[in-house]
Write a protein that holds these residues in place. Sequence first.
Motif, mmCIF file in Angstrom:
data_model
loop_
_atom_site.group_PDB
_atom_site.id
_atom_site.type_symbol
_atom_site.label_atom_id
_atom_site.label_comp_id
_atom_site.label_asym_id
_atom_site.label_seq_id
_atom_site.Cartn_x
_atom_site.Cartn_y
_atom_site.Cartn_z
ATOM 1 N N LEU A 133 0.806 -1.219 0.000
ATOM 2 C CA LEU A 133 0.000 0.000 0.000
ATOM 3 C C LEU A 133 0.840 1.270 0.000
ATOM 4 C CD1 LEU A 133 -2.752 -0.939 2.624
ATOM 5 C CD2 LEU A 133 -2.909 -1.050 0.134
ATOM 6 N N GLU A 134 2.105 1.168 0.420
ATOM 7 C CA GLU A 134 2.952 2.350 0.556
ATOM 8 C C GLU A 134 3.081 3.131 -0.745
ATOM 9 O OE1 GLU A 134 6.607 0.918 2.117
ATOM 10 O OE2 GLU A 134 5.812 0.583 4.149
ATOM 11 N N LYS A 135 3.167 2.426 -1.869
ATOM 12 C CA LYS A 135 3.360 3.093 -3.154
ATOM 13 C C LYS A 135 2.116 3.835 -3.632
ATOM 14 C CE LYS A 135 1.922 -0.887 -5.921
ATOM 15 N NZ LYS A 135 2.269 -1.823 -7.002
ATOM 16 N N LEU A 136 0.941 3.513 -3.061
ATOM 17 C CA LEU A 136 -0.312 4.101 -3.531
ATOM 18 C C LEU A 136 -0.640 5.435 -2.870
ATOM 19 C CD1 LEU A 136 -2.610 0.924 -3.540
ATOM 20 C CD2 LEU A 136 -1.200 1.807 -5.402
ATOM 21 N N GLY A 137 0.092 5.793 -1.827
ATOM 22 C CA GLY A 137 -0.268 6.950 -1.009
ATOM 23 C C GLY A 137 -0.520 8.236 -1.766
ATOM 24 N N ASN A 138 0.354 8.595 -2.703
ATOM 25 C CA ASN A 138 0.237 9.875 -3.411
ATOM 26 C C ASN A 138 -0.153 9.713 -4.876
ATOM 27 O OD1 ASN A 138 1.052 11.533 -1.150
ATOM 28 N ND2 ASN A 138 3.112 10.739 -1.452
ATOM 29 N N CYS A 143 -5.091 5.907 -11.082
ATOM 30 C CA CYS A 143 -3.971 4.951 -11.035
ATOM 31 C C CYS A 143 -4.186 3.909 -9.946
ATOM 32 C CB CYS A 143 -2.657 5.691 -10.813
ATOM 33 S SG CYS A 143 -2.217 6.817 -12.157
ATOM 34 N N VAL A 144 -4.692 4.358 -8.801
ATOM 35 C CA VAL A 144 -4.977 3.424 -7.706
ATOM 36 C C VAL A 144 -6.068 2.448 -8.113
ATOM 37 C CG1 VAL A 144 -5.825 3.234 -5.328
ATOM 38 C CG2 VAL A 144 -4.261 5.082 -5.943
ATOM 39 N N LEU A 145 -7.107 2.974 -8.752
ATOM 40 C CA LEU A 145 -8.250 2.169 -9.164
ATOM 41 C C LEU A 145 -7.845 1.066 -10.139
ATOM 42 C CD1 LEU A 145 -11.369 1.804 -9.179
ATOM 43 C CD2 LEU A 145 -11.435 3.439 -11.072
ATOM 44 N N LEU A 146 -6.921 1.366 -11.030
ATOM 45 C CA LEU A 146 -6.529 0.414 -12.064
ATOM 46 C C LEU A 146 -5.354 -0.466 -11.645
ATOM 47 C CD1 LEU A 146 -6.819 2.740 -15.204
ATOM 48 C CD2 LEU A 146 -8.538 1.204 -14.245
ATOM 49 N N GLN A 177 -17.154 1.916 -9.036
ATOM 50 C CA GLN A 177 -16.110 1.998 -10.044
ATOM 51 C C GLN A 177 -15.148 0.813 -9.934
ATOM 52 O OE1 GLN A 177 -14.233 5.834 -9.626
ATOM 53 N NE2 GLN A 177 -16.050 6.964 -10.323
ATOM 54 N N PHE A 178 -14.776 0.470 -8.716
ATOM 55 C CA PHE A 178 -13.848 -0.643 -8.523
ATOM 56 C C PHE A 178 -14.457 -1.960 -8.994
ATOM 57 C CE2 PHE A 178 -12.505 -4.207 -5.802
ATOM 58 C CZ PHE A 178 -11.182 -4.301 -6.211
ATOM 59 N N GLU A 179 -15.725 -2.188 -8.668
ATOM 60 C CA GLU A 179 -16.365 -3.447 -9.058
ATOM 61 C C GLU A 179 -16.517 -3.547 -10.578
ATOM 62 O OE1 GLU A 179 -19.901 -3.416 -6.673
ATOM 63 O OE2 GLU A 179 -18.908 -4.381 -4.965
ATOM 64 N N PHE A 180 -16.648 -2.408 -11.261
ATOM 65 C CA PHE A 180 -16.671 -2.416 -12.726
ATOM 66 C C PHE A 180 -15.295 -2.820 -13.268
ATOM 67 C CE2 PHE A 180 -15.862 -0.479 -16.823
ATOM 68 C CZ PHE A 180 -17.018 -0.748 -17.544
ATOM 69 N N VAL A 181 -14.261 -2.154 -12.784
ATOM 70 C CA VAL A 181 -12.896 -2.421 -13.256
ATOM 71 C C VAL A 181 -12.475 -3.853 -12.951
ATOM 72 C CG1 VAL A 181 -10.473 -1.820 -12.858
ATOM 73 C CG2 VAL A 181 -12.173 -0.011 -13.145
ATOM 74 N N GLU A 182 -12.939 -4.372 -11.818
ATOM 75 C CA GLU A 182 -12.571 -5.723 -11.394
ATOM 76 C C GLU A 182 -13.061 -6.778 -12.384
ATOM 77 O OE1 GLU A 182 -10.688 -8.289 -8.531
ATOM 78 O OE2 GLU A 182 -10.586 -6.157 -8.992
ATOM 79 N N GLU A 183 -14.100 -6.482 -13.136
ATOM 80 C CA GLU A 183 -14.655 -7.433 -14.096
ATOM 81 C C GLU A 183 -13.888 -7.450 -15.420
ATOM 82 O OE1 GLU A 183 -17.111 -9.644 -13.575
ATOM 83 O OE2 GLU A 183 -17.093 -8.955 -11.485
ATOM 84 N N LEU A 184 -12.992 -6.503 -15.633
ATOM 85 C CA LEU A 184 -12.228 -6.439 -16.883
ATOM 86 C C LEU A 184 -11.030 -7.378 -16.827
ATOM 87 C CD1 LEU A 184 -12.189 -2.563 -17.434
ATOM 88 C CD2 LEU A 184 -13.811 -4.229 -18.366
#
Length: 374
Positions: A133-138, A143-146, A177-184
């Motif tokens: 998770l450290e890399k996602l902070g900023n 970008c986090v979503l994908l 949004q996350f649940e949509f992307v998760e299906e791809l």
Amino acid sequence: ISFFVTVISIYKYGYEDTYDIEMDTAEHNYIAEGLVSSNSHSMCYGGVLGYITAYMKVHYPAQFILSLLKFSKTEQDSQQEIMELFYDAKLFGISLKPPSLQKGNTDFELEDSNIYFGLSHIKHIGASTIKNLEKLGNMPWTCVLLDRTIKKDVFIALILSGAFDHYGIHRKVMRQQFEFVEELSAKELPVFRKFLEGGIIEKTTKKSGKMEYIAGTQTIPFNEAVTNFNNFLLSDNETMKIVNSRRVEVLKKLCYDFSMNFANSEYGPIEKAGFETYYLSVPLTCSEVDIYEGDNRKTHHLVEVEREFDGVGCCIIALINKVNERTDKRGRSMAFIGLQDRTYQMDAPVFADAWSKYNKCIEPGKVVPYQFFY
């Protein structure tokens, strides 16, 4: 404040006088609930340690509560420990804030008069996950979503606990949004990313059939990207064959379902408080009883009753979190119930007459009006 030190070496020191604090009586040793104890033991815990603890809580309440929160995982019921500390902090004007991936604090952290929830204390978040998770902070939300390095249950926990609130997007919207992307699939995700970044995909020439990606200047709204992606599936993809034809119908339904169910709104207080209680042990930002704020029957919040009740009858509306049935001195059934709202929690009696009349309506999870008389 508790801390750990490393033992460097152990060696024999010799003999030395030791002293024991005792009462001037033969009965200085006694048995309490099957355990042999002594007045020196009682003096240590009740006199010295109890005094120091009380002094720290009164004069350094934020640091005192922070220390207990840090060690809540060592308690037999850590969830109950956090719940009690959360409401205790409110009496001192100390707020417990949701975890924040932007702050990135693993453990509970004090800032001014606020204590920020530690990421490692969120349900489903382990030590190994924290490193990822450290890399996602900023990083930007897109970008986090994908990002596909975070497991689904962890990502959902971060959303519903409030760890992504700094993006200024409703938690309900982030989850959709996350649940949509998760299906791809892994091949479909880069295609959707291009539309989300505001770009388009088109042929360079009709004869060659080669594709060209024209980049966008900025990220567009997610629901607009879904519409553009769906339009691409309906038209250009038939000739470009970027997305597997066997997946096209599935993806079109995915786009249709998202568009039909999308609403730019937040969870209601009951759902939101329920998610926070599940992932954090406490409803940090709202309460199940918030929807009753306009109820004319309510005259006080629980914290007002605890702090400055003036002896006049008052009515609160609160959630019941526990029910303990008892008998009074006359052998009649009564109960002590746990009440909580967004400001505090306390135990309150339901005497025999009221219990016999309302006991079928009093159970954990129900919201009730409760009137105090002193």
